[in-house]
Every structure is written in C-alpha cells, then in structure tokens.
Design a protein around this motif. Structure first.
Motif, short mmCIF file in Angstrom:
data_model
loop_
_atom_site.label_atom_id
_atom_site.label_comp_id
_atom_site.label_asym_id
_atom_site.label_seq_id
_atom_site.Cartn_x
_atom_site.Cartn_y
_atom_site.Cartn_z
N TYR A 192 -53.22 -50.88 -53.81
CA TYR A 192 -52.82 -50.10 -54.99
C TYR A 192 -53.93 -50.05 -56.01
CZ TYR A 192 -48.01 -50.62 -53.36
OH TYR A 192 -46.86 -50.58 -52.62
N ALA A 193 -54.01 -48.93 -56.72
CA ALA A 193 -54.78 -48.84 -57.95
C ALA A 193 -53.76 -49.00 -59.08
CB ALA A 193 -55.47 -47.49 -58.07
N HIS A 194 -54.06 -49.85 -60.03
CA HIS A 194 -53.14 -50.10 -61.15
C HIS A 194 -53.96 -49.99 -62.44
CE1 HIS A 194 -49.71 -52.82 -62.86
NE2 HIS A 194 -49.83 -51.67 -63.51
N ILE A 195 -53.55 -49.07 -63.30
CA ILE A 195 -54.24 -48.84 -64.57
C ILE A 195 -53.24 -48.99 -65.70
CG2 ILE A 195 -55.51 -47.17 -65.98
CD1 ILE A 195 -56.56 -45.98 -63.32
N ARG A 196 -53.57 -49.86 -66.65
CA ARG A 196 -52.75 -50.07 -67.85
C ARG A 196 -53.65 -49.88 -69.06
NH1 ARG A 196 -49.62 -54.86 -69.02
NH2 ARG A 196 -47.94 -53.44 -69.44
N ALA A 197 -53.10 -49.25 -70.09
CA ALA A 197 -53.91 -49.04 -71.29
C ALA A 197 -53.02 -48.89 -72.51
CB ALA A 197 -54.76 -47.78 -71.14
N PHE A 198 -53.60 -49.24 -73.65
CA PHE A 198 -53.00 -48.89 -74.93
C PHE A 198 -54.12 -48.32 -75.79
CE2 PHE A 198 -54.06 -53.40 -75.32
CZ PHE A 198 -54.71 -53.48 -76.55
N SER A 199 -53.80 -47.24 -76.49
CA SER A 199 -54.84 -46.59 -77.29
C SER A 199 -54.21 -45.77 -78.41
CB SER A 199 -55.70 -45.68 -76.41
OG SER A 199 -54.92 -44.64 -75.86
N ARG A 200 -55.05 -45.53 -79.41
CA ARG A 200 -54.72 -44.60 -80.49
C ARG A 200 -56.03 -43.99 -80.95
NH1 ARG A 200 -52.30 -49.18 -84.31
NH2 ARG A 200 -54.20 -50.32 -84.76
N PRO A 201 -55.96 -42.85 -81.63
CA PRO A 201 -57.20 -42.18 -82.05
C PRO A 201 -58.08 -43.11 -82.88
CG PRO A 201 -55.33 -40.71 -82.33
CD PRO A 201 -54.77 -42.07 -81.99
N LEU A 240 -65.26 -55.36 -81.36
CA LEU A 240 -64.23 -54.47 -80.83
C LEU A 240 -63.51 -53.78 -81.99
CD1 LEU A 240 -62.91 -56.92 -78.13
CD2 LEU A 240 -64.22 -54.84 -77.69
N THR A 241 -62.95 -52.63 -81.72
CA THR A 241 -62.32 -51.83 -82.78
C THR A 241 -60.80 -52.02 -82.87
OG1 THR A 241 -62.11 -49.93 -81.30
CG2 THR A 241 -64.11 -50.06 -82.66
N TYR A 242 -60.28 -53.06 -82.25
CA TYR A 242 -58.85 -53.35 -82.26
C TYR A 242 -58.68 -54.87 -82.21
CZ TYR A 242 -59.39 -54.31 -77.31
OH TYR A 242 -59.79 -54.84 -76.11
N SER A 243 -57.52 -55.34 -82.60
CA SER A 243 -57.34 -56.80 -82.68
C SER A 243 -56.53 -57.40 -81.53
CB SER A 243 -56.67 -57.16 -84.01
OG SER A 243 -55.40 -56.54 -84.10
N GLU A 244 -55.85 -56.60 -80.75
CA GLU A 244 -54.94 -57.09 -79.71
C GLU A 244 -55.64 -57.32 -78.38
OE1 GLU A 244 -54.68 -54.26 -81.41
OE2 GLU A 244 -52.79 -54.20 -82.51
N VAL A 245 -56.76 -58.02 -78.41
CA VAL A 245 -57.60 -58.22 -77.23
C VAL A 245 -56.82 -58.97 -76.14
CG1 VAL A 245 -59.73 -59.25 -76.37
CG2 VAL A 245 -59.68 -58.20 -78.65
N GLY A 246 -56.83 -58.40 -74.94
CA GLY A 246 -56.16 -59.02 -73.80
C GLY A 246 -54.71 -58.59 -73.62
N ALA A 247 -54.21 -57.72 -74.48
CA ALA A 247 -52.79 -57.35 -74.42
C ALA A 247 -52.42 -56.52 -73.19
CB ALA A 247 -52.37 -56.60 -75.69
N THR A 248 -53.40 -55.99 -72.45
CA THR A 248 -53.05 -55.27 -71.22
C THR A 248 -52.58 -56.23 -70.13
OG1 THR A 248 -55.40 -55.27 -70.63
CG2 THR A 248 -54.50 -53.24 -71.58
N ARG A 249 -52.70 -57.54 -70.35
CA ARG A 249 -52.20 -58.54 -69.39
C ARG A 249 -50.68 -58.64 -69.40
NH1 ARG A 249 -56.30 -63.60 -70.44
NH2 ARG A 249 -58.10 -62.56 -69.56
N GLY A 250 -50.06 -58.27 -70.49
CA GLY A 250 -48.61 -58.47 -70.61
C GLY A 250 -47.97 -57.37 -71.43
N VAL A 251 -47.23 -57.76 -72.46
CA VAL A 251 -46.55 -56.80 -73.32
C VAL A 251 -47.59 -56.11 -74.19
CG1 VAL A 251 -44.82 -56.50 -75.13
CG2 VAL A 251 -44.44 -58.18 -73.31
N MET A 252 -47.64 -54.80 -74.08
CA MET A 252 -48.64 -54.06 -74.85
C MET A 252 -48.13 -53.83 -76.27
SD MET A 252 -50.57 -51.62 -72.11
CE MET A 252 -49.21 -50.78 -71.33
N PRO A 253 -49.05 -53.77 -77.23
CA PRO A 253 -48.67 -53.71 -78.64
C PRO A 253 -48.02 -52.38 -79.04
CG PRO A 253 -51.04 -53.49 -78.41
CD PRO A 253 -50.50 -53.80 -77.04
N THR A 254 -47.17 -52.45 -80.04
CA THR A 254 -46.57 -51.24 -80.59
C THR A 254 -47.60 -50.51 -81.44
OG1 THR A 254 -45.74 -52.44 -82.51
CG2 THR A 254 -44.26 -52.25 -80.61
#
Length: 162
Positions: free
Chosen positions: A120-129, A3-17
C-alpha cells in the motif's frame, strides 16, 4: 530554518484541528519485491520526481533532518524531514513546511506491506494556506493537493510494478 507550524509529528496519530486533512491508503502492488521497490522510490525522492516535481535535497535519501526544496514551475516548496519510519512492514517519512512553502503543515508518506501480500501507499497530511496567494486560492489549493496525492500514489505504483 524553523518549521512553519507547531504540531510536529502529528501525522503519526490524531491530526490537529484547524487544518485540511488528507488520509489515503491505496493498494499499489503485491509481494516483497514490489514493497522493496516502492520503498526505494519513496526514500530516494524518486516518488517526488515521478510526480513531476524537481527535487533538490541535502541528502540522497529522506533522513531525519534532511532539507528538500521541491519545485513546481516557479513555485519553490521547501520542507524538512521531521521523522522517519523504518519497520519490517512499514517505511517512509514525514516532512514539515519551511518558510517560503505555499502551505503550513506536515505530510507523511508510507509504503506498507500486509499479511495478504499487498503493498500500500499511505499518505496523511494536514495543511492550511501559508502564503497570501494560497489564502486567496484555497479551494484551488485543495485541488492541487488532491492532484499531487494522486501523482505520488501513481509514481509509487509504477515503481512497484515488476
């Protein structure tokens, strides 16, 4: 592939800054039949196909560890399912970005059913380029992300209709 990021599973709770965040929860139907239909569309990759993406996966349904290569025209979007949700009133999965993906981060797709008989449809995401062209076009990337979030929700809503 890693994976290209380290915060695996963070969409379950508080998303990373340090990332752009998405958190949308929209009613898409009513009743258990609508819930089951939306869950089936989500877990079988039909939501992605219904949003206009082509889908190639090593599994017919979203399962822990499944690899999926989405495609939007010439752009390849590789991901891996990092966790699934299978509860009485919530189902879905999150996938994370793999090398070659235009972004770095994670996206969670849920279908939820509540006490008022609403689906409901519920979509959560965190991303950066994650690539040079998405760094240069970051504002346009947010527009594309909003557009696809809308398309995902529309595809789930269509699947939940009787």
């Amino acid at each position: 592939m890693e994976l290209t990021y380290s915060e695996v599973g963070a969409t379950r709770g508080v998303m990373p800054t340090g990332y752009h965040h998405v958190d949308r929860r929209v009613p898409i139907g009513r009743g258990r039949p609508a819930y089951r239909a939306a869950c089936a569309a989500l877990m079988s990759w039909e939501m992605h196909r219904g949003s206009g993406l082509s889908v190639k996966s090593d599994s017919t349904s979203a399962e822990l560890g499944s690899a999926v290569a989405l495609r939007l025209g010439p752009i390849r979007i590789p991901c891996r399912v990092v966790y699934t949700v299978d509860e009485a009133d919530r189902a879905g999965f999150a996938y994370g970005t793999l090398p070659g993906h235009p972004e770095r981060g994670e996206e969670l797709f849920l279908v939820e059913y509540d006490d008022s008989d609403t689906v409901y449809a519920h979509i959560r995401a965190f991303s950066r380029p994650g690539r040079w062209f998405t760094r240069l076009g970051a504002p346009a990337g947010r527009v594309v992300q909003r557009m696809f979030t809308d398309r995902y929700i529309a595809a789930l809503k269509k699947s939940a209709m009787p």
